[in-house]
Structure formats: structure tokens, C-alpha cells
Design a protein around this motif. Structure first.
Motif, PDB file in Angstrom:
ATOM      1  N   MET A 176       0.777  -0.984   0.020  1.00 23.74           N
ATOM      2  CA  MET A 176       0.164  -0.478   0.063  1.00 23.74           C
ATOM      3  C   MET A 176       0.930   1.112  -0.003  1.00 23.74           C
ATOM      4  SD  MET A 176      -4.050   0.574   1.578  1.00 23.74           S
ATOM      5  CE  MET A 176      -4.296   2.244   2.318  1.00 23.74           C
ATOM      6  N   TYR A 206       2.420   5.568   0.966  1.00 24.36           N
ATOM      7  CA  TYR A 206       1.174   6.435   1.864  1.00 24.36           C
ATOM      8  C   TYR A 206       2.071   7.734   1.558  1.00 24.36           C
ATOM      9  CZ  TYR A 206      -1.182   2.703   4.514  1.00 24.36           C
ATOM     10  OH  TYR A 206      -1.401   2.032   5.413  1.00 24.36           O
ATOM     11  N   ASP A 223       3.665  -2.390   3.870  1.00 22.65           N
ATOM     12  CA  ASP A 223       2.322  -3.222   3.999  1.00 22.65           C
ATOM     13  C   ASP A 223       0.886  -2.967   4.858  1.00 22.65           C
ATOM     14  OD1 ASP A 223       4.154  -5.277   3.127  1.00 22.65           O
ATOM     15  OD2 ASP A 223       4.881  -6.185   5.146  1.00 22.65           O
ATOM     16  N   ASP A 224       1.508  -1.467   5.867  1.00 17.87           N
ATOM     17  CA  ASP A 224       0.617  -1.613   6.986  1.00 17.87           C
ATOM     18  C   ASP A 224       0.792   0.162   6.873  1.00 17.87           C
ATOM     19  OD1 ASP A 224       1.593  -1.866   9.232  1.00 17.87           O
ATOM     20  OD2 ASP A 224       1.471  -3.885   8.329  1.00 17.87           O
ATOM     21  N   LEU A 225      -0.144   0.419   7.667  1.00 14.08           N
ATOM     22  CA  LEU A 225      -0.065   2.220   8.445  1.00 14.08           C
ATOM     23  C   LEU A 225       0.625   2.026   9.386  1.00 14.08           C
ATOM     24  CD1 LEU A 225      -1.222   4.821   8.369  1.00 14.08           C
ATOM     25  CD2 LEU A 225      -2.618   4.452  10.308  1.00 14.08           C
ATOM     26  N   ASP A 226       1.276   1.545   9.907  1.00 18.66           N
ATOM     27  CA  ASP A 226       2.389   0.635  11.489  1.00 18.66           C
ATOM     28  C   ASP A 226       3.805   1.087  10.637  1.00 18.66           C
ATOM     29  OD1 ASP A 226       0.184   0.964  13.226  1.00 18.66           O
ATOM     30  OD2 ASP A 226       0.901  -1.208  13.788  1.00 18.66           O
ATOM     31  N   LEU A 279       3.892   4.687   9.661  1.00 15.49           N
ATOM     32  CA  LEU A 279       4.170   5.485  10.771  1.00 15.49           C
ATOM     33  C   LEU A 279       5.973   5.376  11.199  1.00 15.49           C
ATOM     34  CD1 LEU A 279       1.124   5.167  13.048  1.00 15.49           C
ATOM     35  CD2 LEU A 279       1.649   7.374  10.865  1.00 15.49           C
ATOM     36  N   PRO A 326      -2.865   7.455   3.223  1.00 19.73           N
ATOM     37  CA  PRO A 326      -3.011   6.523   2.017  1.00 19.73           C
ATOM     38  C   PRO A 326      -3.635   7.174   0.727  1.00 19.73           C
ATOM     39  CG  PRO A 326      -5.105   6.207   3.950  1.00 19.73           C
ATOM     40  CD  PRO A 326      -4.063   7.577   3.921  1.00 19.73           C
ATOM     41  N   HIS A 335      -5.917   1.714  18.865  1.00 21.55           N
ATOM     42  CA  HIS A 335      -5.336   1.980  18.050  1.00 21.55           C
ATOM     43  C   HIS A 335      -4.283   3.233  18.171  1.00 21.55           C
ATOM     44  CE1 HIS A 335      -1.881   3.158  14.479  1.00 21.55           C
ATOM     45  NE2 HIS A 335      -1.367   1.588  14.890  1.00 21.55           N
ATOM     46  N   ALA A 338      -3.631   5.739  15.889  1.00 21.90           N
ATOM     47  CA  ALA A 338      -4.276   6.276  14.604  1.00 21.90           C
ATOM     48  C   ALA A 338      -5.467   6.420  14.718  1.00 21.90           C
ATOM     49  CB  ALA A 338      -4.086   6.094  13.248  1.00 21.90           C
ATOM     50  N   ASP A 383      -9.200   1.375   5.125  1.00 20.93           N
ATOM     51  CA  ASP A 383      -8.811   2.395   4.067  1.00 20.93           C
ATOM     52  C   ASP A 383      -7.339   2.823   4.481  1.00 20.93           C
ATOM     53  OD1 ASP A 383     -11.111   2.097   3.292  1.00 20.93           O
ATOM     54  OD2 ASP A 383     -11.838   3.743   3.551  1.00 20.93           O
ATOM     55  N   ALA A 384      -7.133   3.081   5.632  1.00 17.11           N
ATOM     56  CA  ALA A 384      -5.617   3.426   5.726  1.00 17.11           C
ATOM     57  C   ALA A 384      -4.719   2.465   6.633  1.00 17.11           C
ATOM     58  CB  ALA A 384      -5.726   4.235   7.417  1.00 17.11           C
ATOM     59  N   ARG A 385      -5.383   1.447   6.671  1.00 19.89           N
ATOM     60  CA  ARG A 385      -4.903   0.000   6.743  1.00 19.89           C
ATOM     61  C   ARG A 385      -3.963  -0.522   7.501  1.00 19.89           C
ATOM     62  NH1 ARG A 385      -1.495  -3.751   2.332  1.00 19.89           N
ATOM     63  NH2 ARG A 385      -3.451  -3.623   0.435  1.00 19.89           N
ATOM     64  N   ILE A 386      -5.091  -0.682   8.755  1.00 15.40           N
ATOM     65  CA  ILE A 386      -4.396  -0.328  10.301  1.00 15.40           C
ATOM     66  C   ILE A 386      -4.096  -1.867  10.685  1.00 15.40           C
ATOM     67  CG2 ILE A 386      -4.747   0.527  12.999  1.00 15.40           C
ATOM     68  CD1 ILE A 386      -6.378   2.437  12.011  1.00 15.40           C
ATOM     69  N   PRO A 387      -3.361  -2.139  10.492  1.00 14.59           N
ATOM     70  CA  PRO A 387      -2.304  -3.701  10.871  1.00 14.59           C
ATOM     71  C   PRO A 387      -2.856  -4.660  12.216  1.00 14.59           C
ATOM     72  CG  PRO A 387      -1.097  -2.956  11.476  1.00 14.59           C
ATOM     73  CD  PRO A 387      -1.473  -1.946  11.106  1.00 14.59           C
ATOM     74  N   THR A 424      -1.726  -6.426  13.687  1.00 14.99           N
ATOM     75  CA  THR A 424      -0.354  -7.511  14.220  1.00 14.99           C
ATOM     76  C   THR A 424      -0.394  -7.022  15.842  1.00 14.99           C
ATOM     77  OG1 THR A 424       0.422  -6.021  13.512  1.00 14.99           O
ATOM     78  CG2 THR A 424       0.540  -7.377  11.888  1.00 14.99           C
ATOM     79  N   PRO A 437       3.067  -5.028  18.168  1.00 14.11           N
ATOM     80  CA  PRO A 437       3.768  -4.607  17.528  1.00 14.11           C
ATOM     81  C   PRO A 437       4.549  -4.202  18.137  1.00 14.11           C
ATOM     82  CG  PRO A 437       2.186  -3.170  18.534  1.00 14.11           C
ATOM     83  CD  PRO A 437       1.635  -5.337  18.537  1.00 14.11           C
TER      84      PRO A 437
END
Lengths: 118, 414
Positions: A1, A3, A88-91, A94, A111, B125, B127, B173-177, B179, B181
């Protein structure tokens, strides 16, 4: 993805190429860019000239266009540059924004719309 | 409520979070998981007999509904694609692209700790804004309905639903995973703050009567117990649980006929000794881990109060020193204010006032002025105490606190 990391900072004086301190100033940026490139995250990046070089066209619902001398938003912190990263993702995005070698500022992470191939 | 409705509501609260977590992990789609668990709960309301393994039943039905939804979406997108190509496909069997096996009864639930924790962390999260974190946690982990959360937070159901939809959309949409961390400790702190906020929202609104707001106290305790099972080695989770249990043990003696009763004047025989015992055990266990933190310290302070059988037995010097450590750890002016109170009790009102003079930033906080007024009163300075208490009265918003201050002011004036 993908960003976009939008870097908003207060204007600051950076040493120009050839001036004393330039190499020290650039070193962390070069390291940061190298990390982005080597990890495969880098899509694009750019640094903007100061906000007083900006020109804004304001268009309001059929009332015609007004050309304004200056940036879209007058605030202490100005958009000064950006990165587009593919992670891969927001984390992960960030974490890259957090690693920016700047002492102060606001780093907005957004994104990009994904275009699905039909 | 009928027996079935009560059972389903209990299952939603105790097991809903685990089920959403499992399905979200399995299908990689939080919204789908949530909707499917809701479908299963609605179907469960039609039970004529409660099944032997209700959780397995819910899990199986929710998973089947998830598969149905995926099939429908696949069918729709296929129809749209075909229409675009001018190929009319009217009907026919739709194959599930993921090769999902035929649903069967799912009985295995024991090994869901990791998925469950991922869901909790996702809901809190950073965010997502704090209101969204609270709403999502209660909804997805706590199994509360949107209506229940709205009632508890005195907002409209529409506002609350909107908040949840927006948060879920951002996650997608922002793809918060979903997982675990790398900076787990930081993220667990965020979860603890959300749970404590939920607890306080319920506790502070409690007027002896149980309403949807008071119920938040039990919801927060239940969620903290679950988190402790997921993170048995985190001392601060134990600290928060102990703090909640001590506070809960004293909650019912805080009000008498709608009137606020101060700690010193509470009827301590009404404190729940069993809960206090339980909290003592949880806190002792947490503190053996050698990871001090603000929740454990607050629990220590609550413990010193809870274990004093009369107000006079209170170990104020120990409480004052715990507040001192907590103040150094947090830098919070509210903690500094509490420390001034404790020192005022341990070493006399003048010592408390000296500390209070150093507290800044609480000029709009009614308790700052109430504390100043009470310390001045005990130091024998009625002339200075009155304006402080009047200031406190002006700033107080809670009706019970307003009435309490009115009584104090009337007593000085008489």
C-alpha cells in the motif's frame, strides 16, 4: 500500500551546498533516503521551496478563479516536502515518518487511493 | 428479558470479542467479522433451547455467515463484471474462490489468545482518536451493542454508530494492521488508558443506582480481567485491575440517598471485603514482577485506604510517599494536589498548604479550591478558607459535589 508522508515544519535555515556544516546537515537525510531505497519502500520524494514562493488558485463553485500570492493555509508550519512510500500497512508507514531526521514538525501520513486493475 | 435474551447478551459480552478476533484473523476483514458475529447473535435470539455448546454454535454460525457474505460479494462483483462485458449470466452456482471447506461445527476455542490481543490492540491504535478507541473497544471486544454504548456515554445512537463506522473505515482504508506491534509496551499503555477511562466514566456517574453508565464499571473490570489473561506478565495490567477492584469495593458507600459521602465519613462496613481481598492478591502478584508503573502506584494508594478499617487507621505518611513517587513518575498536577492532601493529613495542614502553593495549572479545577479551603479551615484560617470554597462551588459541575460544598460554606458562615 502506498502512503504519502507530508512534512510540515516551521521554516528553518539549512546550510547551502559548499557552506560549512552542509555535509553534517545532509548526512542523516542521505542515510534516511538510502534506507528507504534499499528497503524498497521509496516511490517518490520531493523537497519544496519556501512557502512564500507558493501561488494558490482558489476556485469557488462557478464564481471564477482567484490567484493568491502564498500557500493554501497560512500557518506557522508549512508543507516543506513529501515522501511517497510503498509498505505493508499503516504501522510501517508511521515508523518511517517517525524516523524522519527533523527535530520538530508535523508529519502527516495519508494512504493513496489504490487503483484496482479490472 | 427472557432467559434466552439474557444468555445471548451475556455470551455477546463474554465471548463476542474472542469470536470477532478469530473471524477477523481468519478472513482479514474486521467489518465482515463483526457483521457475521452480529448475525449469529441475532439468530441465537431465536433459540428455543440453549445449545450444549453455545459458543461453538455461535462460532460456527458466524463463520458460515461470513462465508455467505463473501460468496454474495463475489457473486455481485462477478455480475457487475459480466454486465460490463455485455455477457448476461443469469444464474448458476457460484464457487467460493478461497476454496473454503464445508462449514462444520467448530469446537476449538482455547488457542485464541494471540488473535484476541491483536483485536484489543487494534481497537486502541493511536491512529484512532480516543472516543473512537473507547467505542470500538466496547463494541468489538466488549460485545456491547451500539445502543448500550450510546446510553452509557449519553450520546445519541446515531452519533455513536457514525463514530464506529468512521473508525472501521479508517482501519480498512489506511490499512491499520491486526498485528502484535514491535513496541508492545507502548500500545498496551494505550489499552490500559482506554479501559481506565471506561471504568471512570462508569464509576464517576454511579449514584448507588445501576444504570447503563454504572454498568461500565463491570464492563471495564471484565475487559481488564481478559487483558490480564492475555498478558499475564504485564505488571501494569495487574495494577489497573487491582485499582479497579479496590475502587469497585468502595463504590456503593460513596453515596447515601443521592448525597456524596467523603472517604473519611463512609460506612466502611459496607465495603466489599471479598473484593478487597481479591485486589490485594492481584496487586501483590503484579508487584513481584519488579516493573513499577502509575497504575500499580495508584493501586497501592487505593490499597492503603481500602485496608484501613477506620478513617483514623489510615496510613497517611505511606500514602503521601506513594503520591510523591507517582508525581515524579507522571508530573501530573492532579497527583501533586492529592499529594498535598495526603501530606496535609500526615504532617498537618500547613505542610499541605506549602505543597499546594507549588501546584500550578489547576486554577479552573474545583477540587484545587476545595482542598485549599479545607486545609485553610483546618489551619484555623476561616477568613481565607471561605473565598476558596466559594470558588470551588462556582467551578463544581456535579450536583452532589455542589450540595456538599454548599453545606461546608453554610457551616463556616453560621
Amino acid at each position: 500500500m502506498q502512503y504519502m508522508i507530508l512534512i510540515h515544519t516551521e521554516p528553518y535555515e539549512a546550510p547551502a551546498p559548499g557552506q560549512p556544516g552542509f555535509d553534517d546537515y545532509m548526512a542523516p537525510w542521505l542515510a534516511y533516503n538510502k534506507q528507504l531505497t534499499e528497503s524498497g519502500a521509496m516511490v517518490a520524494s520531493g523537497q519544496l521551496l519556501a512557502a512564500d514562493t507558493a501561488t494558490t488558485i482558489r476556485r469557488s463553485w462557478g464564481a471564477g478563479d482567484t490567484v493568491i500570492d502564498g500557500p493554501f493555509a497560512e500557518s506557522k508550519e508549512q508543507l516543506g516536502g513529501f515522501y511517497i512510500v510503498d509498505v505493508d500497512d499503516l504501522d510501517a508507514a508511521l515508523a518511517l515518518a517517525t524516523a524522519l531526521p527533523l527535530p520538530a514538525g508535523s508529519f502527516e501520513v495519508r494512504p493513496l487511493v489504490q487503483h484496482i486493475q479490472g | 428479558m427472557t432467559d434466552v435474551a439474557t444468555t445471548v447478551s451475556r455470551l455477546a459480552k463474554e465471548e463476542g470479542g474472542r469470536l470477532v478476533a478469530l473471524l477477523a484473523h481468519r478472513f482479514g476483514d474486521l467489518d465482515l467479522a463483526d457483521d457475521s458475529v452480529q448475525d449469529a447473535l441475532v439468530e441465537a435470539l431465536g433459540w428455543s433451547v440453549i445449545p450444549d455448546q453455545p459458543v461453538a454454535w455461535l462460532h460456527t454460525v458466524a463463520r458460515n455467515r461470513a462465508v455467505d457474505r463473501i460468496r454474495r460479494t463475489a457473486a455481485r462483483s462477478r455480475r457487475e463484471t459480466d454486465a460490463a462485458r455485455q455477457q448476461a449470466v443469469l444464474d448458476g452456482p457460484v464457487l467460493n474462490g478461497s476454496g473454503e471447506e464445508e462449514p462444520r461445527m467448530i469446537v476449538e476455542h482455547s488457542d485464541v489468545g494471540d488473535e484476541h490481543l491483536r483485536l484489543v490492540l487494534l481497537c486502541c491504535h493511536p491512529a484512532l482518536d480516543r472516543d473512537a478507541q473507547v467505542a470500538l473497544t466496547l463494541r468489538l471486544v466488549g460485545g456491547l451493542s451500539t445502543a448500550e454504548i450510546a446510553a452509557a456515554f449519553l450520546t445519541s445512537e446515531a452519533t455513536l454508530a457514525q463514530r464506529i463506522v468512521r473508525a472501521k473505515r479508517k482501519i480498512r482504508d489506511a490499512r491499520i494492521p491486526l498485528t502484535i506491534p514491535a513496541q508492545l509496551a507502548e500500545r498496551v499503555d494505550a489499552v490500559l488508558r482506554v479501559l481506565y477511562l471506561i471504568f471512570n466514566e462508569g464509576y464517576l456517574s454511579r449514584g448507588g443506582a445501576d444504570g447503563p453508565r454504572g454498568e461500565l464499571v463491570e464492563d471495564a473490570i471484565r475487559l481488564t480481567i481478559q487483558l490480564r489473561e492475555l498478558l499475564p506478565h504485564d505488571a501494569e495490567v495487574g495494577g489497573l485491575l487491582a485499582l479497579e477492584l479496590y475502587t469497585r469495593a468502595r463504590a456503593d458507600s460513596r453515596f447515601e440517598g443521592g448525597e456524596l459521602v467523603l472517604l473519611e465519613e463512609q460506612d466502611r462496613t459496607r465495603w466489599d471485603l471479598e473484593l478487597i481481598e481479591q485486589a490485594n492478591g492481584v496487586l501483590a502478584e503484579a508487584m513481584t514482577r519488579g516493573q513499577p508503573g502509575p497504575f500499580q502506584l495508584q493501586a497501592v494508594i487505593a490499597q492503603l485506604h481500602a485496608n484501613a478499617r477506620t478513617a483514623a487507621d489510615t496510613d497517611w505518611p505511606a500514602i503521601a510517599s506513594a503520591y510523591g513517587v507517582l508525581e515524579a513518575m507522571t508530573g501530573s498536577p492532579v497527583v501533586a494536589l492529592n499529594r498535598a492532601v495526603a501530606v496535609g493529613m500526615a504532617d498537618g495542614p500547613r505542610a499541605g498548604l506549602v505543597l499546594l502553593d507549588a501546584v500550578t495549572g489547576l486554577e479552573r479545577y474545583h477540587l484545587y479550591w476545595a482542598v485549599r479551603g479545607e486545609l485553610l479551615l483546618r489551619a484555623g484560617d476561616r477568613d481565607a478558607a471561605l473565598p476558596a470554597l466559594l470558588q470551588a462551588r462556582e467551578l463544581a459541575e456535579n450536583p452532589a459535589e455542589q450540595r456538599h460544598l454548599d453545606k461546608r460554606i453554610a457551616r463556616i458562615r453560621s
